[in-house]
Design an enzyme around this catalytic site. Structure first.
Site, short mmCIF file in Angstrom:
data_model
loop_
_atom_site.label_atom_id
_atom_site.label_comp_id
_atom_site.label_asym_id
_atom_site.label_seq_id
_atom_site.Cartn_x
_atom_site.Cartn_y
_atom_site.Cartn_z
N LYS A 185 0.86 -1.18 0.00
CA LYS A 185 0.00 0.00 0.00
C LYS A 185 0.90 1.23 0.00
CE LYS A 185 -1.58 2.90 2.80
NZ LYS A 185 -1.68 4.11 1.92
N GLU A 188 -1.19 7.32 -0.39
CA GLU A 188 -2.28 7.67 -1.31
C GLU A 188 -1.97 8.91 -2.14
OE1 GLU A 188 -3.66 9.02 2.87
OE2 GLU A 188 -2.40 7.47 1.95
N GLY A 238 6.91 5.28 8.10
CA GLY A 238 6.12 6.50 8.15
C GLY A 238 6.30 7.19 9.49
N GLY A 239 5.27 7.94 9.88
CA GLY A 239 5.34 8.72 11.10
C GLY A 239 5.07 7.91 12.35
N GLY A 243 2.56 4.74 12.91
CA GLY A 243 3.24 3.50 13.24
C GLY A 243 2.72 2.88 14.52
N GLU A 260 9.59 1.36 10.71
CA GLU A 260 10.63 2.36 10.44
C GLU A 260 9.96 3.72 10.56
OE1 GLU A 260 13.83 2.05 9.91
OE2 GLU A 260 13.85 -0.14 9.99
N CYS A 299 13.55 11.21 6.36
CA CYS A 299 13.55 10.77 7.75
C CYS A 299 14.92 10.91 8.40
CB CYS A 299 13.04 9.34 7.86
SG CYS A 299 14.04 8.12 6.98
N GLU A 402 9.63 16.13 14.82
CA GLU A 402 10.05 15.99 13.43
C GLU A 402 9.24 16.94 12.54
OE1 GLU A 402 11.18 12.32 10.49
OE2 GLU A 402 9.30 12.17 11.58
#
Length: 508
Positions: A185, A188, A238-239, A243, A260, A299, A402
């Site tokens: 996935k 989007e 991702g964030g 996560g 990650e 990241c 972040e």
């Protein structure tokens, strides 16, 4: 590659070897960040589409003797190498597509494609060279005992928007090399090159059902994949907030989870690294690269400059001067060095961080606003100037959290211990760097930094054969290298008694 008109309209869901519309018929426009104009229309999948894709992956994994997990390793490796060759063939087209999708420069897109091809070749070579198993001495000539690796099963691979194809390849290549099937996935908002990769896998001869893709949002497609009982592993990049939700959704079925997540990465510069003009120029140039490549949407970005007090004023002045000269524009324009941010919502988030930093006492050295429109910077595009915030401290949100944008904060230290303490004073632990001309100090500081990757006198390079992961809230997964392959495997101990005899423990 297949006809782009068909690919870029509604059939972006691929399950059981067939390109499909979304079950609901819903679609999503994909926008070019440089001018906010739509350039593609893809299917907007949901839970039903995810279920169909998982069913296809499950069937392809559980099939008979010819199923992908039972395909000889040499054949799996050969397919990965064919995919790498196809990526090289389509490098220009894919690099351009990555630029339009994610906003990065075309040159950055080309480099990404090169790295993707390298990843497929690396994992092909890794599995092809492996021994079939590790023999365990059972202490008897009548026993053959071996530890072997088995594929996990059906893998759900959820990838981020900043490096769409590169991050997908770090999951797809080892998953296939290990003999798994998968459903990917993509984000989007940046799905286009991942769709193209599924096409290339099919062209390379991957059997139907092994590689599946569902385009759609995380709260429907991603959530369903994470909780699905027929998914054996979920790998998410991702964030932190998303996560955490993935881990929670996966917990009831006790599936393997690889996360990650984010980073707030220190770039520590000691004065001795700047003792010569060449050293000073290199450290400044690398600080720019650390903070502003892909507009800071990385990241591992070196978003925290931690510089020794004695060189701070000169260093930051020159850094801000050069940052102000970075050419912003459409990634496909000649001479452009940084593209736009990925979305209007993301730019608003970055602007809010800068505003909060200024309210908390940070000093703006350059940037901090949207640039003036130009021929290569359409007014509708989501551009933001490279920003340097001086006089920052640990209590500021912009230092703790972040930002994921072109924002560099500056902190100062006097001693080595203070530098290490500042660098480690973060909930994250993804990456960091130390700049010094003292080899002993370089080793000491690198050894004390609690980050998954530490660069010495460099920033941002990675090696496919190395391992990538983090400490703390940067996640629990490992990608690249042997550990990246191990994420997609289970371990099995096969104990064979060559001369079985009764045990006679019981009287009966």
């Amino acid at each position: 590659m297949a006809d782009s008109t068909e690919l870029h309209t509604r059939k972006s869901i691929h399950a059981a070897g067939v390109w499909r519309h979304a079950v609901s018929g819903a679609t999503r426009e994909i926008l070019d960040p440089a001018d906010a104009a739509p350039f593609a229309l893809v299917a907007e999948g949901d839970e039903k589409d995810a279920d169909l894709a998982v069913e296809a992956a499950r069937s392809a994994f559980d099939g008979g003797a010819g199923a992908w997990p039972r395909t000889p390793v040499a054949e799996r490796a050969a397919l990965l190498r064919r995919v790498a060759d196809l990526l090289v063939r389509d490098r220009e087209e894919l690099g351009l597509l990555e630029s339009r999708d994610a906003g990065k420069t075309v040159e950055e897109g080309r480099v990404d494609i090169d790295c993707v091809a390298d990843a497929f070749r690396y994992f092909a070579d890794l599995v092809a060279a492996e021994a079939p198993g590790r023999v365990v001495d059972a202490g008897s000539p009548d026993v053959h005992s071996v530890v072997v690796h088995e594929p996990v099963g059906v893998c759900a691979l959820i990838t981020p928007w900043n490096y769409p194809l590169l991050q997908a390849s770090w999951k797809i290549a080892p998953a296939l090399a290990a003999g798994n099937t998968f459903v990917v996935k993509p984000s989007e908002i940046t799905p286009m090159t991942t769709i193209a990769l599924i096409e290339l896998l099919t062209e390379a001869g991957l059997p139907a059902g092994v590689a599946n893709i569902v385009t759609g949002p995380g709260h429907t497609v991603g959530a369903r994949l994470a909780e699905h009982p027929d998914v054996d592993l979920v790998s998410f990049t991702g964030g932190l907030v998303s996560g955490t939700k993935v881990a929670q959704a996966a917990a009831p079925t006790v599936k393997k989870v690889a996360l990650e997540l984010g980073g707030k990465n220190p770039n520590v510069v000691f004065a001795d690294a700047c003792a010569t003009e060449e050293g000073f120029d290199t450290a400044v140039d690398q600080a720019l690269n650390a903070a502003f490549i892909h507009s800071g949407q990385v990241c591992s970005a070196g978003a925290r400059l931690i510089v020794e007090e004695s060189v701070r004023d000169r260093f930051v002045t020159e850094l801000a001067r050069r940052a102000a000269r970075i050419r912003l524009g459409r990634g496909t324009a000649d001479g452009v060095e940084c593209g736009p941010l990925v979305s209007e919502q993301h730019r608003a988030k970055v602007e809010a961080y800068v505003a909060s930093a200024l309210a908390e006492g940070a000093v703006l050295r350059t940037g901090g606003k949207r640039p003036e429109p130009s021929a290569e910077r359409p007014a509708a595009g989501w551009f933001y100037e490279p920003t340097v915030l001086d006089a920052c401290h640990r209590e500021m949100r912009v230092v703790r959290e972040e930002v994921f944008g072109p924002v560099l904060t500056v902190e100062t230290f006097r001693t080595e211990d203070e530098a290490v303490a500042l660098a480690n004073d973060t909930e994250y632990g993804l990456a960091g760097a130390v700049w010094t001309a003292d080899a002993g100090r370089a080793r000491r500081v690198a050894g004390r930094l609690r980050h998954g990757t530490v660069w010495i006198n460099d920033f941002h390079p990675y090696l496919p054969q190395a391992e990538w992961g983090g400490f703390g809230k940067s996640g629990t997964g490992r990608e690249l290298g042997p550990a990246g392959l191990a994420e997609y495997r289970e371990t099995k101990h096969v104990y064979q008694n060559l001369a079985p005899r009764p045990v006679r423990w019981f009287a009966g």
